[in-house]
Design a protein around this motif. Structure first.
Motif, PDB file in Angstrom:
ATOM      1  N   VAL A   1       8.341   4.684   3.676  1.00 51.52           N
ATOM      2  CA  VAL A   1       8.290   6.067   4.161  1.00 51.52           C
ATOM      3  C   VAL A   1       6.912   6.389   4.727  1.00 51.52           C
ATOM      4  N   ILE A   2       5.861   5.924   4.065  1.00 54.16           N
ATOM      5  CA  ILE A   2       4.509   6.178   4.551  1.00 54.16           C
ATOM      6  C   ILE A   2       4.297   5.501   5.896  1.00 54.16           C
ATOM      7  N   ALA A   3       4.838   4.306   6.055  1.00 54.95           N
ATOM      8  CA  ALA A   3       4.731   3.607   7.338  1.00 54.95           C
ATOM      9  C   ALA A   3       5.401   4.420   8.447  1.00 54.95           C
ATOM     10  N   LEU A   4       6.546   5.032   8.137  1.00 46.21           N
ATOM     11  CA  LEU A   4       7.247   5.863   9.120  1.00 46.21           C
ATOM     12  C   LEU A   4       6.431   7.105   9.470  1.00 46.21           C
TER      13      LEU A   4
ATOM     14  N   ALA B   1      -2.320  10.244   6.864  1.00 45.63           N
ATOM     15  CA  ALA B   1      -3.107  11.330   6.272  1.00 45.63           C
ATOM     16  C   ALA B   1      -2.313  12.626   6.189  1.00 45.63           C
ATOM     17  N   ALA B   2      -1.298  12.772   7.049  1.00 40.12           N
ATOM     18  CA  ALA B   2      -0.465  13.980   7.026  1.00 40.12           C
ATOM     19  C   ALA B   2       0.228  14.141   5.683  1.00 40.12           C
ATOM     20  N   LEU B   3       0.512  13.030   5.016  1.00 42.33           N
ATOM     21  CA  LEU B   3       1.141  13.098   3.694  1.00 42.33           C
ATOM     22  C   LEU B   3       0.193  13.769   2.699  1.00 42.33           C
TER      23      LEU B   3
ATOM     24  N   PHE C   1      -1.035   3.270   0.538  1.00 38.35           N
ATOM     25  CA  PHE C   1      -1.452   4.398   1.377  1.00 38.35           C
ATOM     26  C   PHE C   1      -2.797   4.103   2.033  1.00 38.35           C
ATOM     27  N   SER C   2      -3.763   3.611   1.253  1.00 38.76           N
ATOM     28  CA  SER C   2      -5.123   3.419   1.753  1.00 38.76           C
ATOM     29  C   SER C   2      -5.220   2.294   2.783  1.00 38.76           C
ATOM     30  N   ARG C   3      -4.209   1.443   2.868  1.00 41.37           N
ATOM     31  CA  ARG C   3      -4.259   0.317   3.805  1.00 41.37           C
ATOM     32  C   ARG C   3      -4.284   0.774   5.260  1.00 41.37           C
ATOM     33  N   TYR C   4      -3.900   2.008   5.516  1.00 48.14           N
ATOM     34  CA  TYR C   4      -3.876   2.527   6.877  1.00 48.14           C
ATOM     35  C   TYR C   4      -5.241   3.061   7.323  1.00 48.14           C
TER      36      TYR C   4
ATOM     37  N   ILE D   1      -9.748  -1.093   5.048  1.00 46.10           N
ATOM     38  CA  ILE D   1      -9.531  -1.054   3.601  1.00 46.10           C
ATOM     39  C   ILE D   1      -8.504  -2.109   3.205  1.00 46.10           C
ATOM     40  N   GLY D   2      -7.402  -2.140   3.904  1.00 45.97           N
ATOM     41  CA  GLY D   2      -6.346  -3.116   3.643  1.00 45.97           C
ATOM     42  C   GLY D   2      -5.891  -3.695   4.962  1.00 45.97           C
ATOM     43  N   VAL D   3      -5.094  -4.699   4.904  1.00 45.58           N
ATOM     44  CA  VAL D   3      -4.604  -5.334   6.119  1.00 45.58           C
ATOM     45  C   VAL D   3      -3.277  -4.716   6.495  1.00 45.58           C
ATOM     46  N   TYR D   4      -3.248  -4.056   7.663  1.00 49.41           N
ATOM     47  CA  TYR D   4      -2.002  -3.470   8.138  1.00 49.41           C
ATOM     48  C   TYR D   4      -1.578  -4.193   9.409  1.00 49.41           C
TER      49      TYR D   4
END
Length: 387
Positions: free
Chosen positions: A75-78, A97-99, A121-124, A200-203
């Motif tokens: 859902v966060i990816a969407l 960040a909108a979440l 979440f932080s990976r983005y 922060i993370g690999v996306y």
């Protein structure tokens, strides 16, 4: 490992600290009485721990669990994909960040920490973007409560437009707060010198899915996210208890008897009323910027710095006495959202994000953002509704 500066065991700052602490306690002791002062300090700290910190922890547990669940199932990816075209040019943040905006608007400032500590979440985010979530979340903290409260005043209709304009003012203030804070975080992380360290993370457009059943994935995500929320709640205890206790005792006043005289009992949340007095001094400067109807209205933003709930409690009285009107409601809504106790939560939130050194920068940025939010609400009210 961080390099620490060395200085003499006893230096000028030693005596400065002694002087400041002595002056502060002597002042509070003379106003309240020494016994009442210590009783109030301890009872306020205890009440904040039981009724505020644990409440925030509960919020962090719920939002942490929800964030982990939404991350697990994409859902966060969407959200990141859909909202990025808006969030990127305005806030210079990914769509995810909108979440954080939604969760804090529905709850309170620290709710965004539960999201920020979730790896899904932080990976983005890039490392310099993540600390700005503190300012973003605080701009919308308790937004739903403030908006509905302000909009329901009067006959339940007359101030809804004013309150909605206030929300728009808070949005404008949040942009300034986040963008100013980002200038500090870029400098802190050495951007753009260390570009390779900024993720922060690999996306890569993919997400890992454990080899478990759907039920197991749901349960594991909820429990793991909730556990992160508990840790978040523990991390913010020092900041909330220490800072908020000091802010409240400097903001609040004592009990008032039938003749209007102030007296002290040593109860929680009594105080010396120093911050409102400073507000009176600044009133000639602040009032024209916000367009306040009366100088008494300055009490709302000053009180909101410590606790917006306490600030909301004084609005009906100001309204019944004819000291505020529609413009004040719009400005109160904007300031109530942006300045919803940020002086007492920012330190703990930045500590939970692992960037305590940036707490002062976050407070400076958000102070400016709040002023912009209030001024924007004032001028938008004049534009759409008039004087």
């Amino acid at each position: 490992m961080e390099q620490k500066k060395m200085r003499k065991s006893v230096s000028l700052e030693t005596f400065i600290v002694i002087a400041v602490v002595t002056i502060l306690f002597v002042y509070m002791g003379r106003v309240m009485g020494v016994g009442n002062m210590f009783n109030t300090l301890m009872k306020t700290a205890h009440d904040l721990l039981i009724n505020t910190v644990f409440f925030i922890m509960a919020i962090a547990v719920l939002t942490g669990a929800l964030s982990a669940l939404m991350s697990e199932f994409g859902v966060i990816a969407l959200i990141n994909y859909l909202i990025s075209p808006i969030m990127a040019p305005i806030y210079k943040l990914p769509g995810a960040a909108a979440l954080g905006v939604v969760t804090t608007f529905l709850s309170d400032n620290p709710a965004i920490i539960g999201l920020a500590n979730d790896k899904g979440f932080s990976r983005y985010f890039k490392d310099y973007q993540l600390p700005t979530l503190c300012n973003l979340g605080t701009s919308f903290g308790m937004g739903l409560i403030v908006w509905t409260f302000m909009g329901s005043l009067g006959n339940g209709v007359e101030f809804m437009k004013a309150a909605s304009i206030g929300v728009l003012g808070a949005v404008i203030g949040s942009v300034f707060s986040v963008r100013i804070m980002m200038r500090f975080t870029k400098k802190y992380y050495g951007y753009p010198k260390n570009m390779k360290d900024h993720t922060i993370g690999v996306y890569d457009g993919m997400r890992e899915i454990p080899e478990e059943s759907v039920i197991e994935r749901v349960l594991n995500a909820i429990l793991e996210g909730g556990k992160n929320g508990v840790q978040t709640g523990m991390d913010i205890i020092p900041g909330v208890v220490v800072i908020c206790t000091l802010v409240m005792i400097l903001t609040s006043k004592g009990q008032v008897d039938a003749t209007g005289n102030i007296y002290y009992t040593g109860a929680a949340y009594e105080g010396v009323g120093l911050i409102p007095k400073l507000g009176d001094i600044l009133s000639p400067i602040i009032t024209p910027v916000f367009g306040f109807t009366s100088s008494e209205a300055i009490a709302f933003p000053i009180t909101a710095l410590g606790a917006v709930g306490a600030a909301l409690g004084m609005v009906p009285k100001l309204l019944s006495e004819g000291l505020i009107r529609g413009n004040d409601i719009a400005v109160f809504t904007a300031l109530g959202m942006c300045w919803s106790g940020y002086l007492s939560t920012h330190v703990g939130m930045m500590d939970a994000l692992g960037v305590r050194k940036l707490a002062t920068k976050a407070i400076i940025s958000h102070t400016i953002g709040g002023l912009v939010a209030g001024a924007s609400a004032h001028f938008l009210y004049l534009l759409f509704i008039g004087s």
